[in-house]
Motif scaffolding. Structure first.
Motif, short mmCIF file in Angstrom:
data_model
loop_
_atom_site.label_atom_id
_atom_site.label_comp_id
_atom_site.label_asym_id
_atom_site.label_seq_id
_atom_site.Cartn_x
_atom_site.Cartn_y
_atom_site.Cartn_z
N LEU A 220 0.84 -1.19 0.33
CA LEU A 220 0.22 0.05 0.00
C LEU A 220 1.14 1.32 0.19
O LEU A 220 0.59 2.07 -0.78
N ASN A 221 1.87 1.13 0.56
CA ASN A 221 2.78 2.62 0.41
C ASN A 221 3.56 2.50 -0.67
O ASN A 221 3.66 4.22 -0.99
N ARG A 222 3.92 1.33 -1.19
CA ARG A 222 4.85 2.01 -2.78
C ARG A 222 3.36 2.54 -3.25
O ARG A 222 4.01 3.10 -4.23
N TYR A 223 2.30 1.94 -3.19
CA TYR A 223 1.77 2.26 -4.52
C TYR A 223 0.55 3.38 -4.34
O TYR A 223 -0.35 3.66 -4.72
N ARG A 224 0.49 3.71 -3.02
CA ARG A 224 -0.07 5.12 -2.55
C ARG A 224 0.43 6.35 -3.48
O ARG A 224 0.62 6.76 -3.90
N THR A 225 -0.92 6.63 -4.25
CA THR A 225 -0.64 8.61 -4.82
C THR A 225 -0.45 9.39 -3.41
O THR A 225 -1.15 9.48 -2.59
N LYS A 226 0.55 9.47 -3.81
CA LYS A 226 1.10 11.18 -3.19
C LYS A 226 1.07 12.83 -4.03
O LYS A 226 0.81 12.95 -5.72
N PHE A 227 0.62 13.20 -3.19
CA PHE A 227 -0.02 14.59 -3.64
C PHE A 227 0.73 15.39 -3.50
O PHE A 227 1.56 15.26 -2.54
N GLU A 228 1.32 15.96 -4.55
CA GLU A 228 2.06 17.43 -3.60
C GLU A 228 1.01 18.67 -3.30
O GLU A 228 0.53 18.48 -3.73
N THR A 229 2.14 19.30 -2.35
CA THR A 229 1.59 20.20 -1.60
C THR A 229 2.58 20.98 -1.72
O THR A 229 3.55 21.43 -1.97
N VAL A 230 1.84 22.22 -1.67
CA VAL A 230 1.89 23.40 -2.15
C VAL A 230 1.53 25.30 -1.02
O VAL A 230 0.43 24.54 -1.20
N SER A 231 2.84 25.67 -0.91
CA SER A 231 2.55 26.05 0.28
C SER A 231 1.79 27.42 -0.17
O SER A 231 1.55 27.88 -1.29
N ILE A 232 0.44 28.34 0.46
CA ILE A 232 -0.27 29.37 0.08
C ILE A 232 0.19 30.46 -0.18
O ILE A 232 -0.07 30.92 -1.67
N GLU A 233 1.87 30.57 -0.21
CA GLU A 233 2.43 31.83 -0.68
C GLU A 233 2.18 31.58 -1.69
O GLU A 233 2.41 32.13 -2.97
N GLU A 234 2.86 30.27 -2.56
CA GLU A 234 3.14 30.28 -3.83
C GLU A 234 2.44 29.65 -4.53
O GLU A 234 2.10 30.24 -6.39
N LEU A 235 1.10 29.77 -3.99
CA LEU A 235 -0.37 30.15 -4.93
C LEU A 235 -0.35 30.77 -5.96
O LEU A 235 -0.20 32.38 -5.32
N PRO A 236 -1.19 31.32 -7.05
CA PRO A 236 -1.06 32.58 -7.99
C PRO A 236 -2.34 32.74 -7.40
O PRO A 236 -3.07 32.78 -6.73
N GLU A 237 -2.24 34.53 -7.77
CA GLU A 237 -3.77 35.26 -6.47
C GLU A 237 -5.30 34.52 -7.30
O GLU A 237 -5.83 34.97 -6.14
N ASP A 238 -5.15 34.68 -8.10
CA ASP A 238 -6.20 33.83 -8.89
C ASP A 238 -7.21 33.25 -8.76
O ASP A 238 -7.83 32.73 -8.55
N MET A 239 -5.98 32.04 -8.33
CA MET A 239 -6.98 31.44 -7.93
C MET A 239 -7.12 31.43 -5.94
O MET A 239 -7.87 30.23 -5.42
#
Length: 134
Positions: free
Chosen positions: A30-49
């Motif tokens: 399960l750990n090998r095939y678990r979908t891993k999501f990238e996390t992005v800090s809120i500071e890196e998000l564009p303002e329009d999002m």
């Protein structure tokens, strides 16, 4: 200790060992095939999002889709969490069914119903109190 008791003890120890091996192999798989999501800090998000006033849900509806006659209601709606704003917008502006909203938001239909109830309850409370406290 007779022969039968010794066999039962060995069988029990083997069963425990085998259960442990299978459990650990399952976790490893399960750990090998678990979908891993990238996390992005809120500071890196564009303002329009981050803007609530534009593109509340997938760019399909804006907050101006609601024509609020009272400024208090508009303010109370703006103070709702973004997820509840999305759900109310999809329910009442886009006229989507809760099951469809649940599919789009990757949640259960019951969660959509619960969030709608909580959002409407908060709106009622805000309007009853004068709209300034949320």
């Amino acid at each position: 200790m007779n022969h039968q008791q010794k066999n039962d003890e060995l069988r029990a120890r083997f069963t425990v060992w085998l259960e442990t091996v299978v459990y650990r192999a399952k976790l490893k798989y399960l750990n090998r095939y678990r979908t891993k999501f990238e996390t992005v800090s809120i500071e890196e998000l564009p303002e329009d999002m981050l803007s609530v006033s534009e593109n509340i849900v997938y760019g399909t509806a804006s907050r101006s889709a609601f024509d609020f006659e009272e400024e208090r209601l508009a303010e109370a709606f703006a103070n709702l969490p973004i997820k509840r704003q999305q759900i109310l917008t999809m329910l009442f502006v886009e006229e989507r069914k809760p099951e469809e909203i649940a599919r789009l938001l990757n949640c259960s239909a019951q969660h959509v119903y619960d969030q709608r109830y909580q959002a409407l309850k908060k709106l009622r409370q805000a309007l009853a109190k004068g709209g300034d406290e949320f």
